[in-house]
Design a protein around this motif. Structure first.
Motif: not given
Length: 172
Positions: A44, A53, A47-50
């Motif tokens: 969890s 990864q 994220s690919s936006n953080s």
């Protein structure tokens, strides 16, 4: 072979890889195997936006390995630092898969403001040290016999790499 963003459906294979290293090596210091639920919770954080990864290498629907960037320490002083790690199945070693995973990971996280990436390698592990040095990591130091697993003391080499956007991702 494909390198892709890790998904929840990859967690079972990742858990199997972790558990191999827990049972058969000193690369992981745990003595008890991970559960699927434990690794789903661990998953969890990505994220690919953080800056945190996870990438996996697959071939014919089989997971060959993974690489990820994680929070180093939960304090604002280390906001621009990430710890990176990589694990491969035994069959995937020595085929350039680790290099492909790290190349993708570093290219993907470089724009998220990470200044330094760190990695710890339990000794001995010449292949992992060589992989990290190939990517421009430098040895910071060795913690001698600072961990204990199955009655044996374990040492680890810590390595670091600058990962600023204006720097090359790989050593020359």
């Amino acid at each position: 072979m494909d390198i892709k963003i890790g998904t929840l459906s990859d967690v079972e294979g990742i858990t199997d890889i972790f558990n191999f290293y827990i049972e058969h090596t000193n690369a992981r210091f745990e003595e008890e195997k991970f559960t699927l639920e434990n690794r789903q919770q661990w998953f969890s954080q990505f994220s690919s936006n953080s800056k945190y990864q996870l990438y996996v290498a697959t071939e014919n629907d089989s997971l060959l390995g993974f690489a990820c960037s994680q929070q180093y320490r939960a304090t604002s002083a280390f906001e621009d630092t990430a710890e990176v790690t990589i694990y491969l199945t035994e069959d995937a070693k020595g085929k350039g898969i680790g290099s492909k995973l790290y190349s993708q990971l570093f290219a993907s996280i470089i724009d998220f403001g990470i200044h330094r990436v760190l990695s710890s390698v339990a000794l001995p592990n010449e292949a992992s040290i060589a992989l990290h040095k190939h990517f421009g990591f430098r040895e910071v130091g060795v913690f001698n016999e600072y961990a204990k697993k199955n009655g044996q003391y374990i040492s680890s080499m810590w390595l670091e790499k600058a990962l600023d956007a204006d720097m090359s991702l790989k050593s020359s």
